[in-house]
Design a protein around this motif. Sequence first.
Motif, mmCIF file in Angstrom:
data_model
loop_
_atom_site.group_PDB
_atom_site.id
_atom_site.type_symbol
_atom_site.label_atom_id
_atom_site.label_comp_id
_atom_site.label_asym_id
_atom_site.label_seq_id
_atom_site.Cartn_x
_atom_site.Cartn_y
_atom_site.Cartn_z
ATOM 1 N N UNK A 82 -5.322 42.027 26.398
ATOM 2 C CA UNK A 82 -5.177 42.157 24.949
ATOM 3 C C UNK A 82 -4.498 40.973 24.295
ATOM 4 N N UNK A 83 -3.619 40.290 25.013
ATOM 5 C CA UNK A 83 -2.945 39.114 24.463
ATOM 6 C C UNK A 83 -3.892 37.922 24.543
ATOM 7 N N UNK A 84 -4.071 37.235 23.401
ATOM 8 C CA UNK A 84 -4.994 36.102 23.350
ATOM 9 C C UNK A 84 -4.283 34.768 23.160
ATOM 10 N N UNK A 85 -3.118 34.785 22.548
ATOM 11 C CA UNK A 85 -2.392 33.540 22.255
ATOM 12 C C UNK A 85 -0.915 33.707 22.594
ATOM 13 N N UNK A 86 -0.318 32.643 23.144
ATOM 14 C CA UNK A 86 1.112 32.631 23.468
ATOM 15 C C UNK A 86 1.694 31.291 23.024
ATOM 16 N N UNK A 87 2.812 31.344 22.294
ATOM 17 C CA UNK A 87 3.544 30.117 21.983
ATOM 18 C C UNK A 87 5.035 30.406 22.053
ATOM 19 N N UNK A 88 5.852 29.369 21.860
ATOM 20 C CA UNK A 88 7.304 29.551 21.960
ATOM 21 C C UNK A 88 8.007 28.547 21.064
ATOM 22 N N UNK A 100 -0.910 23.192 29.738
ATOM 23 C CA UNK A 100 -2.234 22.601 29.995
ATOM 24 C C UNK A 100 -3.155 23.565 30.727
ATOM 25 N N UNK A 101 -2.620 24.288 31.710
ATOM 26 C CA UNK A 101 -3.457 25.057 32.624
ATOM 27 C C UNK A 101 -3.710 26.494 32.173
ATOM 28 N N UNK A 102 -2.863 27.037 31.309
ATOM 29 C CA UNK A 102 -3.008 28.430 30.890
ATOM 30 C C UNK A 102 -3.760 28.476 29.560
ATOM 31 N N UNK A 103 -4.939 29.067 29.578
ATOM 32 C CA UNK A 103 -5.836 28.981 28.425
ATOM 33 C C UNK A 103 -5.317 29.703 27.193
ATOM 34 N N UNK A 104 -4.387 30.655 27.364
ATOM 35 C CA UNK A 104 -3.873 31.389 26.210
ATOM 36 C C UNK A 104 -2.722 30.668 25.512
ATOM 37 N N UNK A 105 -2.164 29.641 26.142
ATOM 38 C CA UNK A 105 -1.004 28.954 25.568
ATOM 39 C C UNK A 105 -1.429 28.023 24.433
ATOM 40 N N UNK A 106 -0.682 28.080 23.349
ATOM 41 C CA UNK A 106 -0.875 27.119 22.265
ATOM 42 C C UNK A 106 -0.646 25.705 22.795
ATOM 43 N N UNK A 107 -1.441 24.761 22.304
ATOM 44 C CA UNK A 107 -1.163 23.345 22.546
ATOM 45 C C UNK A 107 -0.309 22.845 21.380
#
Length: 502
Positions: A266-272, A289-296
């Motif tokens: 269910x989680x699609x995006x992650x940032x911090x 870089x490697x985790x597709x859900x992490x914000x760049x």
Amino acid sequence: MTDPILPAAAPPADGSAADGPNRRLYIETVGCQMNVLDSELVVGALRKRGFEVTSDPDAADTLLFNTCSVREKAEQKIYSSLGRLKYRKRKRPGTVIGVLGCMAQKDKDLVFRKMPHVDLVVGTGQLAEVPDLIDAARENALRGSKSRLTALSLSRKGGARKEIEASFESYDPLREPTMRPTPHQAFVRVMIGCDKFCTYCVVPSTRGPEQSRAPSDVLKEVQVLAGQGVKEITLLGQTVNSYKHSGEGKTYRLSDLLYLIHDTPGVERIKFVTGYPRDLGDDLLEAIRDLKKCYHYLHVPLQSGCDDVLKVMKRGYTVEQYRDMMHRVWETVPGCSVSSDFIVGHPGETEESFEKSVDSVREFRFKNSFIFKYSPRPGTKAHERLADDVPDEVKRRRNNELLAVQNEVSEEENARKIGEEVSVLVEGPSVRQKKTDEPAAPGEAIQLTGRTRCDRIVVFDGNPRLIGSTTQVHVDDCTGTTLIGSIVTREVTHLGGLPVLV
């Protein structure tokens, strides 16, 4: 920053304070995302006690102000709001007025002296006590007692660290969806406090020592939020990439935490936010870089482009070390956007120092920067030891000049996106759309807004049913703050052989 809150409820007809299951709460929040999260948790606990939330202070019998001490303007706003309530209790004697958060932790005596009608002051580490304190304060008010209630953490100037840490315990008991930025976005606290002790900052004293939450607790909270329909998680900490927790079989850093929560359904995006330059390791960049859900996207404040000023600020790094960090970001996560904070007019900042900050914005190409004029904050080393030697008019000029340069850079960087196709998590109607008086007809397109994986704001026309989903948008134009686009349509063939656009 003020919390999203529910529509107002009508006050009791007799002008008395509401009671029982119809208690009405007004809460006003200023400051950072951590304060927004704190307010959500307080409201969640009070709803369990039967409180209803109102956006109208005149309709409330309990009024809470969650405060910030980082900027003088934030404190002034709270004192103005409190001042307007000076005679409130003459007509509604059961009203409870409370001050929460950083200003409460730092300035308890000053709050009571300036605002004698305030009933309770609660620090950042004691928010779990708010419901019981409100009940006690209401009883006092109805009896005519002028007793004042306080709950504050221990000062960092004395006592053992473990005792001080215990008095700043994290507060994460309940979640209240109506208080979130949108139904599809939520904050998760992964650590509290700060041990950096920058000379200008009150956070180490108002939020206490750095303490990282157990990874299993963070994971459970993310799973609960995902079950409530949250698509985007923002991990919060004063210096979030300083996260470190030993236990559960290993020592976890923020990169490990990202891997732990990444596959939550269910989680699609992650940032911090917010990052500290010295603690931005390669392990974290590789995880992004490697985790597709992490914000760049990274928010890593530079604060000044001059080594002499950084030294006075006690930031713990040089411009060259920050430059090395930026090159590692660019090399490891190509296209990653970075935003910054700057303080202009800090004690000791000369014109030459300021020009180095201007040069740094041009060199590092920040997506955006939050620029503040220095103001002395009681309780900080700068307030105690450094003369505020930059005139206000010079601070204003430098603020405006640095902002103008940042706006130029932001517009140039946004223009690079024109012609690209970007993936956008749709947050809701745009600011312009919200100001439209006429509601949209069923199925009618409205102007929507969302963010790219690099945290750039995008506006485009689309069906309101897209809110909460991810869609592809073609970037057609831009401003300094916003990408302007249109939904990508593609021709596909149904089973019947008829082409349709989607």
